[in-house]
Every structure is written in C-alpha cells, then in structure tokens.
Design a protein around this motif. Sequence first.
Motif, PDB file in Angstrom:
ATOM      1  N   GLU A   1      42.431  55.279  47.118  1.00  0.00           N
ATOM      2  CA  GLU A   1      41.262  54.384  45.963  1.00  0.00           C
ATOM      3  C   GLU A   1      42.697  52.939  45.453  1.00  0.00           C
ATOM      4  O   GLU A   1      42.072  52.161  46.000  1.00  0.00           O
ATOM      5  CB  GLU A   1      40.841  55.161  45.482  1.00  0.00           C
ATOM      6  CG  GLU A   1      39.880  55.707  45.904  1.00  0.00           C
ATOM      7  CD  GLU A   1      38.762  57.056  45.075  1.00  0.00           C
ATOM      8  OE1 GLU A   1      38.907  56.422  43.955  1.00  0.00           O
ATOM      9  OE2 GLU A   1      39.003  58.396  45.564  1.00  0.00           O
ATOM     10  N   SER A   2      43.408  52.954  45.057  1.00  0.00           N
ATOM     11  CA  SER A   2      44.255  52.234  44.203  1.00  0.00           C
ATOM     12  C   SER A   2      44.744  51.498  44.738  1.00  0.00           C
ATOM     13  O   SER A   2      43.880  49.959  44.563  1.00  0.00           O
ATOM     14  CB  SER A   2      45.205  52.517  43.263  1.00  0.00           C
ATOM     15  OG  SER A   2      45.812  51.809  42.353  1.00  0.00           O
ATOM     16  N   PHE A   3      45.122  51.606  46.158  1.00  0.00           N
ATOM     17  CA  PHE A   3      45.391  50.774  47.847  1.00  0.00           C
ATOM     18  C   PHE A   3      44.574  49.710  47.661  1.00  0.00           C
ATOM     19  O   PHE A   3      44.725  49.212  47.735  1.00  0.00           O
ATOM     20  CB  PHE A   3      46.441  51.139  48.420  1.00  0.00           C
ATOM     21  CG  PHE A   3      46.853  50.771  49.166  1.00  0.00           C
ATOM     22  CD1 PHE A   3      48.432  49.879  49.155  1.00  0.00           C
ATOM     23  CD2 PHE A   3      47.007  50.712  50.427  1.00  0.00           C
ATOM     24  CE1 PHE A   3      49.284  49.178  50.036  1.00  0.00           C
ATOM     25  CE2 PHE A   3      47.497  49.292  51.848  1.00  0.00           C
ATOM     26  CZ  PHE A   3      48.696  49.405  50.913  1.00  0.00           C
ATOM     27  N   VAL A   4      43.191  50.929  48.302  1.00  0.00           N
ATOM     28  CA  VAL A   4      42.218  50.286  48.553  1.00  0.00           C
ATOM     29  C   VAL A   4      42.141  49.224  47.770  1.00  0.00           C
ATOM     30  O   VAL A   4      41.657  47.701  48.340  1.00  0.00           O
ATOM     31  CB  VAL A   4      41.221  51.229  48.935  1.00  0.00           C
ATOM     32  CG1 VAL A   4      40.035  49.994  48.512  1.00  0.00           C
ATOM     33  CG2 VAL A   4      41.587  51.853  49.957  1.00  0.00           C
ATOM     34  N   LYS A   5      41.793  49.446  46.748  1.00  0.00           N
ATOM     35  CA  LYS A   5      41.320  48.033  45.315  1.00  0.00           C
ATOM     36  C   LYS A   5      42.258  47.157  45.042  1.00  0.00           C
ATOM     37  O   LYS A   5      41.848  45.749  45.186  1.00  0.00           O
ATOM     38  CB  LYS A   5      41.338  48.740  43.788  1.00  0.00           C
ATOM     39  CG  LYS A   5      40.025  49.663  44.276  1.00  0.00           C
ATOM     40  CD  LYS A   5      39.661  50.164  42.530  1.00  0.00           C
ATOM     41  CE  LYS A   5      38.556  51.288  43.044  1.00  0.00           C
ATOM     42  NZ  LYS A   5      38.793  52.310  41.521  1.00  0.00           N
ATOM     43  N   SER A   6      43.713  46.995  45.239  1.00  0.00           N
ATOM     44  CA  SER A   6      45.045  46.144  45.461  1.00  0.00           C
ATOM     45  C   SER A   6      44.816  45.110  46.553  1.00  0.00           C
ATOM     46  O   SER A   6      44.876  43.728  46.693  1.00  0.00           O
ATOM     47  CB  SER A   6      46.094  46.892  45.642  1.00  0.00           C
ATOM     48  OG  SER A   6      46.609  45.549  45.954  1.00  0.00           O
TER      49      SER A   6
ATOM     50  N   GLN B   1      41.467  45.174  48.320  1.00  0.00           N
ATOM     51  CA  GLN B   1      40.492  44.435  48.301  1.00  0.00           C
ATOM     52  C   GLN B   1      40.775  43.160  46.869  1.00  0.00           C
ATOM     53  O   GLN B   1      40.150  42.279  47.651  1.00  0.00           O
ATOM     54  CB  GLN B   1      39.122  45.024  47.985  1.00  0.00           C
ATOM     55  CG  GLN B   1      39.435  45.684  48.995  1.00  0.00           C
ATOM     56  CD  GLN B   1      37.789  47.019  48.703  1.00  0.00           C
ATOM     57  OE1 GLN B   1      38.132  47.522  47.261  1.00  0.00           O
ATOM     58  NE2 GLN B   1      37.047  46.943  49.092  1.00  0.00           N
ATOM     59  N   SER B   2      41.142  43.197  45.848  1.00  0.00           N
ATOM     60  CA  SER B   2      41.939  42.120  45.096  1.00  0.00           C
ATOM     61  C   SER B   2      42.125  40.738  45.735  1.00  0.00           C
ATOM     62  O   SER B   2      42.131  39.583  45.593  1.00  0.00           O
ATOM     63  CB  SER B   2      42.179  42.523  43.991  1.00  0.00           C
ATOM     64  OG  SER B   2      43.251  42.439  44.302  1.00  0.00           O
ATOM     65  N   ARG B   3      43.285  41.305  46.602  1.00  0.00           N
ATOM     66  CA  ARG B   3      44.335  40.309  47.713  1.00  0.00           C
ATOM     67  C   ARG B   3      43.073  39.208  48.288  1.00  0.00           C
ATOM     68  O   ARG B   3      43.760  38.756  49.010  1.00  0.00           O
ATOM     69  CB  ARG B   3      45.172  41.006  47.912  1.00  0.00           C
ATOM     70  CG  ARG B   3      45.999  40.628  46.560  1.00  0.00           C
ATOM     71  CD  ARG B   3      47.762  40.948  47.161  1.00  0.00           C
ATOM     72  NE  ARG B   3      47.834  42.295  48.180  1.00  0.00           N
ATOM     73  CZ  ARG B   3      48.108  42.959  48.250  1.00  0.00           C
ATOM     74  NH1 ARG B   3      49.052  44.164  46.749  1.00  0.00           N
ATOM     75  NH2 ARG B   3      47.880  44.387  48.643  1.00  0.00           N
ATOM     76  N   ASN B   4      42.219  40.077  49.164  1.00  0.00           N
ATOM     77  CA  ASN B   4      41.817  40.151  50.425  1.00  0.00           C
ATOM     78  C   ASN B   4      40.252  40.535  49.872  1.00  0.00           C
ATOM     79  O   ASN B   4      40.194  41.450  50.762  1.00  0.00           O
ATOM     80  CB  ASN B   4      42.699  40.505  51.380  1.00  0.00           C
ATOM     81  CG  ASN B   4      43.727  40.487  52.103  1.00  0.00           C
ATOM     82  OD1 ASN B   4      44.121  39.365  52.338  1.00  0.00           O
ATOM     83  ND2 ASN B   4      44.657  41.566  52.181  1.00  0.00           N
ATOM     84  N   PRO B   5      39.797  39.005  49.657  1.00  0.00           N
ATOM     85  CA  PRO B   5      38.322  39.914  49.328  1.00  0.00           C
ATOM     86  C   PRO B   5      37.416  40.064  50.653  1.00  0.00           C
ATOM     87  O   PRO B   5      36.172  40.806  50.349  1.00  0.00           O
ATOM     88  CB  PRO B   5      37.215  38.508  48.468  1.00  0.00           C
ATOM     89  CG  PRO B   5      38.901  38.253  48.014  1.00  0.00           C
ATOM     90  CD  PRO B   5      39.923  37.845  48.806  1.00  0.00           C
ATOM     91  N   ASP B   6      37.543  39.599  51.994  1.00  0.00           N
ATOM     92  CA  ASP B   6      36.977  39.055  52.473  1.00  0.00           C
ATOM     93  C   ASP B   6      37.298  40.769  53.614  1.00  0.00           C
ATOM     94  O   ASP B   6      36.652  40.775  54.983  1.00  0.00           O
ATOM     95  CB  ASP B   6      37.414  38.366  53.614  1.00  0.00           C
ATOM     96  CG  ASP B   6      36.760  36.988  53.271  1.00  0.00           C
ATOM     97  OD1 ASP B   6      35.518  37.348  52.226  1.00  0.00           O
ATOM     98  OD2 ASP B   6      37.000  35.942  54.153  1.00  0.00           O
TER      99      ASP B   6
ATOM    100  N   THR C   1      40.067  46.995  56.836  1.00  0.00           N
ATOM    101  CA  THR C   1      40.660  45.931  58.432  1.00  0.00           C
ATOM    102  C   THR C   1      40.700  44.115  57.452  1.00  0.00           C
ATOM    103  O   THR C   1      39.725  44.269  56.490  1.00  0.00           O
ATOM    104  CB  THR C   1      39.289  45.806  58.665  1.00  0.00           C
ATOM    105  OG1 THR C   1      38.783  47.126  59.613  1.00  0.00           O
ATOM    106  CG2 THR C   1      39.175  44.889  60.084  1.00  0.00           C
ATOM    107  N   LEU C   2      42.095  44.483  57.773  1.00  0.00           N
ATOM    108  CA  LEU C   2      42.143  42.920  57.069  1.00  0.00           C
ATOM    109  C   LEU C   2      42.541  41.736  57.928  1.00  0.00           C
ATOM    110  O   LEU C   2      41.816  40.741  57.289  1.00  0.00           O
ATOM    111  CB  LEU C   2      43.952  42.826  56.528  1.00  0.00           C
ATOM    112  CG  LEU C   2      44.180  43.989  56.038  1.00  0.00           C
ATOM    113  CD1 LEU C   2      45.674  43.695  55.792  1.00  0.00           C
ATOM    114  CD2 LEU C   2      43.892  43.663  54.515  1.00  0.00           C
TER     115      LEU C   2
END
Length: 185
Positions: free
Chosen positions: A41-46, A48-53, A66-67
């Motif tokens: 979950e922490s990795f996902v949040k990280s 998401q903060s760098r790739n909001p899309d 998905t990046l």
Amino acid sequence: MRKLKNIYKALMAGLFLVILSSSCTKELREQEYGKQEKLIESFVKSLQSRNPDCRVFHQGGSTRITLAEGEGVEVTARGKAVIRYALYDFSSGSASTNTLVTTNSSDIATTAGWELTDKEYSALEIQLSDKDILTGLRNGLEGVRQGEECWILFSGKYAFGKSKVGTIPANAPLAYHVWVETIEN
C-alpha cells in the motif's frame, strides 16, 4: 490397560501441541502477510504521488499499478501475454537494484550492472491458465493490454509461500515491473 491409557493420553497431548504450534505458526504467517500488504500500500501511494494518472487494480491478492495504458483488448484468464519484466524481492518494501532478483530487460540489467545472454533477454511468454505460474502474477496480469507498463505486487501468500526459491526467502512478497509486448486470447 492403565499403560494403554497413559500412552493414549501422551499421544493426545502430543497431537494437541502439534495443532497448537501449527495454529500459532499460521497466525504469525498471516500477520506477516498483513505487514507485507501495508508495504505494498505504501509503495502504491508513493507511485501515485509521482504519477497521478496511474490506475490501481486489486485482483485476487494482487495489486497492479498501471503507469502507461496499453491498447486493444484485455488479456483474459485463458489468454497469453508476452512480457519484459524485472522481478524484485519486496521484503524490504523497495524495488531497487539491491533487491532485483531477475530480469529480461536489457535496460534494467545494464542499470544493475548485470550482463545477460541473448537468450536471457528473450521476452517471456506466459499462458495465464498455466497452473505453474505464481498466483499473484497470474491475477495481476489478467486484464493487461498490449503496450501497457505496470507494477504487479503481492504478498508471499500469492508467491512461493513457505518455499525458499533461489535468493528469494520463504514467504517473501514480490514486485514485478512489467512491460506488455503482446497479448492473445
């Protein structure tokens, strides 16, 4: 007769201890899997903060982030995906050259200072219905599209479980960075 009763009592006590020990071990393992889910979950949040899309999918114990969106139809549970990947032991909650286990990506290998043979650089073809595929990877790949770049993460429960495999410890969570080349249903 008394001797048989004592033997019976001793066997029952031993069986009780085995069951109790097994129950405690299972409970500890489930607690560890819970900690691994928090790392994920922490990795996902990280990310998401760098790739909001980026988009996040949860399926059968796997988390896919998905990046870069792919195109066309999604691969189904009976389909096939041809991928490039980098596999990380996610026990520390990070995916870096220090935790890289294997890859077939020349860019990732070069960054890590690895030299691979031409065969090792070959794209990997995965038939999702193959029962030998890790549950976490299978569930994470289901729904990807051609051209997609994603991360697929899952706890040790959906990886190798109690088995140590190569340098991957037993019950270790895994992180796959995946580039989908083609899919076929």
